[in-house]
Design a protein around this motif. Structure first.
Motif, mmCIF file in Angstrom:
data_model
loop_
_atom_site.group_PDB
_atom_site.id
_atom_site.type_symbol
_atom_site.label_atom_id
_atom_site.label_comp_id
_atom_site.label_asym_id
_atom_site.label_seq_id
_atom_site.Cartn_x
_atom_site.Cartn_y
_atom_site.Cartn_z
ATOM 1 N N GLY A 210 31.550 133.640 -41.653
ATOM 2 C CA GLY A 210 31.731 134.834 -42.347
ATOM 3 C C GLY A 210 31.612 134.722 -43.785
ATOM 4 O O GLY A 210 31.461 135.471 -44.735
ATOM 5 N N THR A 211 31.906 133.296 -44.338
ATOM 6 C CA THR A 211 31.869 133.338 -45.799
ATOM 7 C C THR A 211 30.418 133.105 -46.358
ATOM 8 O O THR A 211 29.853 132.311 -45.864
ATOM 9 C CB THR A 211 32.615 131.713 -46.014
ATOM 10 O OG1 THR A 211 33.755 131.761 -45.468
ATOM 11 C CG2 THR A 211 32.927 131.627 -47.602
ATOM 12 N N PHE A 212 30.095 133.888 -47.299
ATOM 13 C CA PHE A 212 28.757 133.779 -47.642
ATOM 14 C C PHE A 212 28.890 134.308 -48.983
ATOM 15 O O PHE A 212 29.501 134.814 -49.821
ATOM 16 C CB PHE A 212 28.180 135.155 -46.824
ATOM 17 C CG PHE A 212 26.746 135.369 -47.206
ATOM 18 C CD1 PHE A 212 25.950 134.140 -46.926
ATOM 19 C CD2 PHE A 212 25.994 136.472 -47.522
ATOM 20 C CE1 PHE A 212 24.459 134.198 -47.215
ATOM 21 C CE2 PHE A 212 24.739 136.675 -47.594
ATOM 22 C CZ PHE A 212 23.832 135.600 -47.550
ATOM 23 N N SER A 213 27.556 133.673 -49.840
ATOM 24 C CA SER A 213 27.020 134.204 -50.869
ATOM 25 C C SER A 213 27.972 133.532 -52.279
ATOM 26 O O SER A 213 28.328 132.437 -52.407
ATOM 27 C CB SER A 213 26.838 135.479 -51.081
ATOM 28 O OG SER A 213 26.108 135.751 -51.973
ATOM 29 N N ALA A 214 28.613 134.555 -52.945
ATOM 30 C CA ALA A 214 29.440 134.357 -54.134
ATOM 31 C C ALA A 214 30.713 133.535 -53.374
ATOM 32 O O ALA A 214 31.241 132.780 -54.189
ATOM 33 C CB ALA A 214 29.940 135.632 -54.641
ATOM 34 N N ALA A 215 31.306 133.997 -52.234
ATOM 35 C CA ALA A 215 32.361 133.161 -51.635
ATOM 36 C C ALA A 215 32.047 132.006 -51.448
ATOM 37 O O ALA A 215 33.013 130.855 -51.592
ATOM 38 C CB ALA A 215 32.833 133.799 -50.499
ATOM 39 N N GLU A 216 30.635 131.532 -51.232
ATOM 40 C CA GLU A 216 30.371 130.286 -50.768
ATOM 41 C C GLU A 216 30.311 129.401 -52.160
ATOM 42 O O GLU A 216 30.530 128.365 -52.491
ATOM 43 C CB GLU A 216 28.863 130.323 -50.248
ATOM 44 C CG GLU A 216 29.042 130.646 -48.798
ATOM 45 C CD GLU A 216 27.733 130.666 -48.223
ATOM 46 O OE1 GLU A 216 27.183 129.660 -47.518
ATOM 47 O OE2 GLU A 216 26.919 131.687 -48.517
ATOM 48 N N GLU A 217 29.891 130.130 -53.216
ATOM 49 C CA GLU A 217 29.827 129.661 -54.729
ATOM 50 C C GLU A 217 31.228 129.003 -55.066
ATOM 51 O O GLU A 217 31.586 127.961 -55.546
ATOM 52 C CB GLU A 217 29.292 130.460 -55.675
ATOM 53 C CG GLU A 217 29.188 129.608 -57.158
ATOM 54 C CD GLU A 217 28.986 130.452 -58.237
ATOM 55 O OE1 GLU A 217 29.371 129.990 -59.339
ATOM 56 O OE2 GLU A 217 28.514 131.699 -58.050
ATOM 57 N N LEU A 218 32.203 130.156 -54.853
ATOM 58 C CA LEU A 218 33.528 129.634 -55.239
ATOM 59 C C LEU A 218 34.049 128.533 -54.412
ATOM 60 O O LEU A 218 34.563 127.468 -55.048
ATOM 61 C CB LEU A 218 34.498 130.836 -54.871
ATOM 62 C CG LEU A 218 36.132 130.646 -55.154
ATOM 63 C CD1 LEU A 218 36.309 130.326 -56.671
ATOM 64 C CD2 LEU A 218 36.840 131.898 -54.741
ATOM 65 N N SER B 138 31.203 125.427 -41.389
ATOM 66 C CA SER B 138 30.550 125.694 -42.537
ATOM 67 C C SER B 138 30.074 126.973 -42.551
ATOM 68 O O SER B 138 30.190 128.033 -41.854
ATOM 69 C CB SER B 138 29.123 125.013 -41.889
ATOM 70 O OG SER B 138 29.321 123.561 -41.767
ATOM 71 N N THR B 139 29.631 127.253 -43.782
ATOM 72 C CA THR B 139 29.503 128.738 -44.207
ATOM 73 C C THR B 139 28.002 129.191 -44.074
ATOM 74 O O THR B 139 27.342 128.323 -43.625
ATOM 75 C CB THR B 139 29.859 128.921 -45.789
ATOM 76 O OG1 THR B 139 29.053 128.070 -46.613
ATOM 77 C CG2 THR B 139 31.274 128.674 -46.000
ATOM 78 N N ARG B 140 27.632 130.259 -44.298
ATOM 79 C CA ARG B 140 26.568 130.982 -43.798
ATOM 80 C C ARG B 140 25.123 130.381 -44.787
ATOM 81 O O ARG B 140 24.004 130.419 -43.816
ATOM 82 C CB ARG B 140 26.494 132.431 -44.149
ATOM 83 C CG ARG B 140 25.266 133.176 -43.269
ATOM 84 C CD ARG B 140 25.570 134.895 -43.368
ATOM 85 N NE ARG B 140 24.578 135.653 -43.321
ATOM 86 C CZ ARG B 140 24.217 136.838 -43.202
ATOM 87 N NH1 ARG B 140 25.368 137.375 -43.731
ATOM 88 N NH2 ARG B 140 23.062 137.300 -43.201
ATOM 89 N N GLY B 141 25.301 130.126 -45.776
ATOM 90 C CA GLY B 141 24.144 129.433 -46.340
ATOM 91 C C GLY B 141 23.326 130.322 -47.298
ATOM 92 O O GLY B 141 21.910 130.424 -47.173
ATOM 93 N N GLY B 142 23.891 130.991 -48.351
ATOM 94 C CA GLY B 142 23.009 131.906 -49.085
ATOM 95 C C GLY B 142 23.307 131.784 -50.540
ATOM 96 O O GLY B 142 24.456 132.119 -50.994
ATOM 97 N N ALA B 143 22.300 131.099 -51.370
ATOM 98 C CA ALA B 143 22.762 130.586 -52.969
ATOM 99 C C ALA B 143 22.042 131.102 -53.837
ATOM 100 O O ALA B 143 21.823 131.026 -54.689
ATOM 101 C CB ALA B 143 22.466 129.211 -52.744
ATOM 102 N N HIS B 144 21.080 132.233 -53.446
ATOM 103 C CA HIS B 144 20.304 132.853 -54.270
ATOM 104 C C HIS B 144 20.651 134.376 -54.657
ATOM 105 O O HIS B 144 20.726 135.370 -53.936
ATOM 106 C CB HIS B 144 18.887 133.253 -53.912
ATOM 107 C CG HIS B 144 18.341 131.913 -53.159
ATOM 108 N ND1 HIS B 144 17.462 131.806 -52.454
ATOM 109 C CD2 HIS B 144 18.406 130.663 -53.866
ATOM 110 C CE1 HIS B 144 17.070 130.328 -52.208
ATOM 111 N NE2 HIS B 144 17.534 129.677 -52.921
#
Length: 323
Positions: free
Chosen positions: A238-246, A262-268
């Motif tokens: 459930g960890t995605f996007s900006a939370a992944e960046e953090l 592992s997180t969901r994998g969205g970096a754009h």
């Protein structure tokens, strides 16, 4: 509102039933008309804004071909969103690239659909800080969810929470239920966990051929937790996007141990354009480049340092902290 790194804002309804209560009726489907114009506008936005121009051209051709084939001959906005999103993600699997259905009608302005949907979640989650707790052994638990809200909204509750945990001996940062948000908010949180001004990330934006760097702040409201005491970040699917960046920024700097799945994998980071009262075309306009790794978490997700099932991540982190 600047481009955000988030997924969708999902509207969920919990139904409570008993033997004497009938289930609630399903919502009436939202009709969609002039599908050709809607698909054409989505294709135009793609070619003008998607951070990967070659993929944008390929996807625009795909959408128009599928339209001509009758693949989008549906009457419901939700059905159309599912079909178009599947096609948008069929080339490179970009999870931020969507025709996103909103249960409630959304504003017309660029970026306003996501902002309106996030606003509905803000007060209900205490500004994105639903849990602050002192655990046994002097470890503080700080949960950030469901989003890292725009900093203009969330600076006050975040500063209060981060100042409160500053005196703890160790920190567990729970991002398992965080679906993304604002990169400025990522930098704000990191600023409390590092002692020196630090380069966190660079966003390459297609429009203007820009490289925008993200750094920690030289000063923060309240007290810092600092850059030496243990930090463990909990992650999951459930960890995605900006939370992944953090999580990724702190991991790459060697500042935190990531525990969980592992997180969901969205970096754009994406922008959103309303193309129908209930449909938003979300299109990535930039890509992240970490200064340590030279890459990002797109497609792979943030890989945990200590893998374990996400529901067990807190217990595992506390075991690690306790030695």
């Amino acid at each position: 509102m600047r481009a955000v790194i988030d997924s969708s804002v999902m509207t969920t309804t919990t139904l409570t039933t008993s033997s004497s209560t009938a289930p609630a009726a399903a919502p009436t489907p939202v009709p969609v008309t002039d599908v050709p114009a809607l698909v054409d506008e989505t294709a135009r936005l793609l070619t003008e804004h998607y951070v990967f121009p070659e993929a944008a051209e390929q996807l625009a051709l795909l959408l128009r071909r599928r339209l001509a084939e009758g693949a989008y001959d549906v009457e419901s906005a939700e059905e159309l969103s599912e079909l178009v999103t599947a096609d948008l993600q069929s080339v490179n699997g970009d999870p931020h690239l969507r025709l996103l259905y909103h249960l409630e009608q959304v504003p017309q302005g660029q970026g306003e659909a996501a902002e309106a949907a996030m606003r509905r979640e803000f007060d209900a989650s205490l500004g994105g800080v639903p849990r602050v707790e002192l655990l046994t052994g002097g470890t503080a638990l700080l949960e950030l969810a469901p989003f890292l809200f725009p900093l203009s909204w969330s600076a006050e509750p975040l500063a209060a929470a981060l100042t409160l945990v500053a005196r703890a001996e160790a920190l567990v940062l729970d991002l398992r239920g965080n679906g993304g948000g604002d990169p400025d908010t990522v930098a704000f949180v990191c600023s409390y966990l590092l002692d020196e001004r630090t380069h966190l990330n660079t966003m390459y934006a297609r429009v203007g051929d820009r490289h925008d760097q993200s750094w920690t702040l030289p000063h923060v409201p309240g007290a810092r937790f600092g850059g030496t005491k243990p930090v463990h970040v909990l992650t999951g699917p459930g960890t995605f996007s900006a939370a992944e960046e953090l999580a990724y920024d702190l991991q790459q700097l060697g500042r935190a141990t990531v525990v969980g799945e592992s997180t969901r994998g969205g970096a754009h980071p994406r922008e959103g354009w309303t193309v129908h009262p209930n449909l938003e075309a979300t299109i990535p306009v930039a890509r992240a480049v970490n200064p340590v790794s030279g890459t990002n978490w797109e497609g792979t997700g943030v890989l945990p340092d200590v893998p374990c099932p996400a529901p067990d991540a807190l217990d595992r982190a506390l075991t690690l902290i306790g030695g």
